[in-house]
Write a protein that holds these residues in place. Structure first.
Motif, PDB file in Angstrom:
ATOM      1  N   THR A   1      44.275  30.132  34.301  1.00 48.01           N
ATOM      2  CA  THR A   1      43.771  30.967  35.500  1.00 48.01           C
ATOM      3  C   THR A   1      45.213  32.109  36.215  1.00 48.01           C
ATOM      4  OG1 THR A   1      42.926  29.384  36.501  1.00 48.01           O
ATOM      5  CG2 THR A   1      43.369  31.318  38.018  1.00 48.01           C
ATOM      6  N   SER A   2      44.721  33.343  36.385  1.00 43.84           N
ATOM      7  CA  SER A   2      46.207  34.102  36.950  1.00 43.84           C
ATOM      8  C   SER A   2      46.834  34.260  37.914  1.00 43.84           C
ATOM      9  CB  SER A   2      45.607  35.492  36.490  1.00 43.84           C
ATOM     10  OG  SER A   2      45.027  35.897  37.463  1.00 43.84           O
ATOM     11  N   SER A   3      48.048  34.195  38.310  1.00 44.92           N
ATOM     12  CA  SER A   3      48.411  33.848  39.021  1.00 44.92           C
ATOM     13  C   SER A   3      48.500  34.630  41.083  1.00 44.92           C
ATOM     14  CB  SER A   3      50.437  34.925  39.146  1.00 44.92           C
ATOM     15  OG  SER A   3      50.597  35.504  38.758  1.00 44.92           O
ATOM     16  N   SER A   4      47.697  36.038  40.071  1.00 51.35           N
ATOM     17  CA  SER A   4      47.157  36.755  41.199  1.00 51.35           C
ATOM     18  C   SER A   4      45.621  35.755  41.780  1.00 51.35           C
ATOM     19  CB  SER A   4      46.773  38.348  41.135  1.00 51.35           C
ATOM     20  OG  SER A   4      45.900  38.267  40.200  1.00 51.35           O
ATOM     21  N   VAL A   5      44.952  35.513  40.892  1.00 52.38           N
ATOM     22  CA  VAL A   5      43.455  34.549  40.943  1.00 52.38           C
ATOM     23  C   VAL A   5      44.038  33.501  41.757  1.00 52.38           C
ATOM     24  CG1 VAL A   5      41.760  33.455  40.418  1.00 52.38           C
ATOM     25  CG2 VAL A   5      42.364  35.844  39.819  1.00 52.38           C
ATOM     26  N   ASN A   6      45.093  32.915  41.428  1.00 55.11           N
ATOM     27  CA  ASN A   6      45.120  31.312  41.717  1.00 55.11           C
ATOM     28  C   ASN A   6      46.212  31.726  43.451  1.00 55.11           C
ATOM     29  OD1 ASN A   6      46.199  28.865  42.668  1.00 55.11           O
ATOM     30  ND2 ASN A   6      47.258  28.662  40.592  1.00 55.11           N
ATOM     31  N   GLY A   7      46.819  32.459  43.556  1.00 48.89           N
ATOM     32  CA  GLY A   7      46.855  32.979  44.804  1.00 48.89           C
ATOM     33  C   GLY A   7      45.651  33.621  46.043  1.00 48.89           C
ATOM     34  N   LEU A   8      45.218  34.046  45.560  1.00 49.50           N
ATOM     35  CA  LEU A   8      44.088  34.482  46.195  1.00 49.50           C
ATOM     36  C   LEU A   8      42.488  33.637  46.089  1.00 49.50           C
ATOM     37  CD1 LEU A   8      42.244  36.846  47.360  1.00 49.50           C
ATOM     38  CD2 LEU A   8      40.861  37.017  45.266  1.00 49.50           C
ATOM     39  N   HIS A   9      42.945  31.946  45.826  1.00 45.96           N
ATOM     40  CA  HIS A   9      42.361  30.911  46.000  1.00 45.96           C
ATOM     41  C   HIS A   9      42.882  30.291  46.409  1.00 45.96           C
ATOM     42  CE1 HIS A   9      39.917  27.527  44.027  1.00 45.96           C
ATOM     43  NE2 HIS A   9      39.173  28.326  43.310  1.00 45.96           N
ATOM     44  N   ALA A  10      43.781  30.045  47.092  1.00 48.95           N
ATOM     45  CA  ALA A  10      44.542  28.879  47.665  1.00 48.95           C
ATOM     46  C   ALA A  10      44.049  29.848  48.564  1.00 48.95           C
ATOM     47  CB  ALA A  10      46.398  28.987  47.810  1.00 48.95           C
ATOM     48  N   THR A  11      43.782  30.718  49.417  1.00 50.40           N
ATOM     49  CA  THR A  11      43.655  31.775  50.589  1.00 50.40           C
ATOM     50  C   THR A  11      42.249  31.149  50.948  1.00 50.40           C
ATOM     51  OG1 THR A  11      42.466  33.553  50.039  1.00 50.40           O
ATOM     52  CG2 THR A  11      44.371  33.380  50.469  1.00 50.40           C
ATOM     53  N   GLY A  12      41.024  30.307  50.578  1.00 49.09           N
ATOM     54  CA  GLY A  12      39.963  29.615  51.083  1.00 49.09           C
ATOM     55  C   GLY A  12      39.982  29.242  51.968  1.00 49.09           C
ATOM     56  N   LEU A  13      41.484  27.717  52.457  1.00 48.19           N
ATOM     57  CA  LEU A  13      41.580  27.120  53.905  1.00 48.19           C
ATOM     58  C   LEU A  13      41.143  27.471  54.906  1.00 48.19           C
ATOM     59  CD1 LEU A  13      42.303  23.959  54.460  1.00 48.19           C
ATOM     60  CD2 LEU A  13      44.480  24.567  53.642  1.00 48.19           C
ATOM     61  N   TYR A  14      42.250  28.468  54.664  1.00 46.48           N
ATOM     62  CA  TYR A  14      42.871  29.389  55.481  1.00 46.48           C
ATOM     63  C   TYR A  14      41.110  30.427  55.571  1.00 46.48           C
ATOM     64  CZ  TYR A  14      47.306  28.079  54.205  1.00 46.48           C
ATOM     65  OH  TYR A  14      48.296  26.559  54.010  1.00 46.48           O
ATOM     66  N   ILE A  15      40.966  30.949  54.859  1.00 42.68           N
ATOM     67  CA  ILE A  15      39.464  31.369  55.660  1.00 42.68           C
ATOM     68  C   ILE A  15      38.133  30.472  55.784  1.00 42.68           C
ATOM     69  CG2 ILE A  15      37.462  32.868  54.667  1.00 42.68           C
ATOM     70  CD1 ILE A  15      39.310  33.709  52.435  1.00 42.68           C
ATOM     71  N   GLY A  16      37.815  29.607  55.768  1.00 42.84           N
ATOM     72  CA  GLY A  16      37.495  28.781  56.276  1.00 42.84           C
ATOM     73  C   GLY A  16      37.713  28.188  57.960  1.00 42.84           C
TER      74      GLY A  16
END
Length: 391
Positions: free
Chosen positions: A38-53
């Motif tokens: 997985t690309s680093s940009s997608v990896n970083g975007l994926h990590a925001t899921g917790l805070y979006i919740g």
């Protein structure tokens, strides 16, 4: 049913497990996604899921708490967390993992909202800072231990998730022996029944208390998400960086209780200004000596001792400034401030590195701490009474 003291430690246990699961998920999923290409940009975007919740769920929690009480809310949040953790190994789809991250964010926010409000509403004024400091201490302890679960990937992909889910379940079961209580009712107060009015009033009375949680979220997400990238750019090895980063959270374990108790005696504002000043100095030193491994260890530890307690100090300060009727709204806003900081931190820090490649990464943290210190120093402090104020 258990005593109030036992209930307090059960709530603290839930907070510890929450910090543990959050601390585990950030590096664990980053490593797994990186190994999967997985690309680093997608990896970083994926990590925001917790805070979006956390963000999307925050505005909808006050009324259910008023109707159901503390215990049902906390049990719902805990159940969402341990069920989601148990589901991670069974389907390795990127979108499915993102949804699980969002669900854990929702569960964690329900859990934190319920426990924060219960503790702040029932703590004696003379020991409130110390009680909230225990809250921050054990969350930090869990967050510090959580990343160690990444080592279990050598055994099995299932192991970290299932162990974390099992630990969450065990602590969650302790809530079965806790008697439910209802929060202070505010429907007959001068604030009316509108959540917007309560949030607006809470912001007006205690906006300065939301700056420390926002700052802590900014620092935590930035140090975990962007500093490793910057550290490698200036020549440090990733193995060394992975040891430096936990120094921030680990050092905060030693200062949470003393700072909380000190704030009970001399006031939250004085302590917040002092630790912000210490954190500013620590990160300035980190900027000057960032090529030295030894100095990075020292400055991260010094920063953790100072500003690693900002989240719990902010909650205590908010509790001082708001009447009990507005504590649910205030705790929601503290969680939202932390989430906003956590989302903005990696984005603004990454942008800062792109726009100013010749400047140290640590200057953006220094800038934020200076702004928070000035705002806190010049804010007008209005102490609330237990009775609501009319406008």
């Amino acid at each position: 049913m258990v005593s109030k003291q036992t209930r307090f430690w059960i709530l603290i246990g839930l907070v510890t497990i929450s910090g543990f699961s959050q601390g585990m998920l950030l590096p664990l999923l980053a490593v797994i996604l990186e190994q999967n290409g997985t690309s680093s940009s997608v990896n970083g975007l994926h990590a925001t899921g917790l805070y979006i919740g956390i963000l999307i769920s925050s505005p909808f929690m006050e009324r259910p708490l008023q109707r159901l009480g503390y215990k049902p809310m906390i049990m719902l949040g805990g159940a969402l967390v341990f069920v989601s953790l148990a589901l991670f190994p069974f389907w390795q789809a990127l979108w499915f993992w993102f949804m699980l991250r969002v669900t854990i964010g929702i569960g964690d926010q329900i859990l934190h909202f319920g426990t924060q409000t219960w503790i702040t509403a029932t703590s004696a004024k003379e020991s409130r800072g110390k009680s909230i400091a225990y809250y921050g201490l054990f969350f930090s302890l869990g967050f510090t231990i959580g990343p160690l679960m990444t080592n279990l990937l050598d055994i099995s992909l299932f192991a970290p998730f299932l162990i974390s889910a099992a630990l969450s379940l065990v602590v969650w079961l302790g809530m079965l022996r806790v008697r439910n209580e209802m929060p202070e009712k505010d429907h007959t107060t001068a604030y009316g029944t509108s959540s917007i009015k309560r949030f607006s009033r809470a912001i007006k009375l205690s906006w300065v208390a939301f700056l420390p949680p926002l700052t802590y979220g900014f620092m935590e997400a930035t140090l975990h998400g962007i500093f490793p990238v910057y550290g490698m750019r200036i020549g440090h090895e990733i193995k060394i960086l992975s040891l430096i980063i936990p120094c921030f959270a680990a050092a905060s374990l030693f200062s949470q209780i003393p700072l909380g108790a000190l704030s009970d005696r001399i006031g939250r504002r004085k302590v917040i200004l002092t630790v912000v000043g210490g954190g500013t100095l620590a990160f300035l030193l980190a900027a000057f000596f960032e090529h030295s491994i030894v100095w990075l260890f020292v400055t991260f530890a010094l920063a953790g001792l100072c500003v690693g307690s900002l989240f719990s100090l902010g909650i205590s300060y908010m509790t001082d400034l708001l009447p009990k009727e507005l504590l649910p709204a205030g705790n929601i806003l503290c969680g939202m401030a932390f989430s906003v900081g956590s989302i903005l931190g990696p984005f603004l820090s990454g942008t800062f590195l792109d726009l100013f490649p010749g400047l140290s990464f640590f200057y953006i943290i220094v800038g934020l701490l200076v702004i928070v210190g000035v705002a806190t120093a010049f804010s007008r402090e209005e102490r609330a009474t237990n009775a609501p104020q009319t406008t």
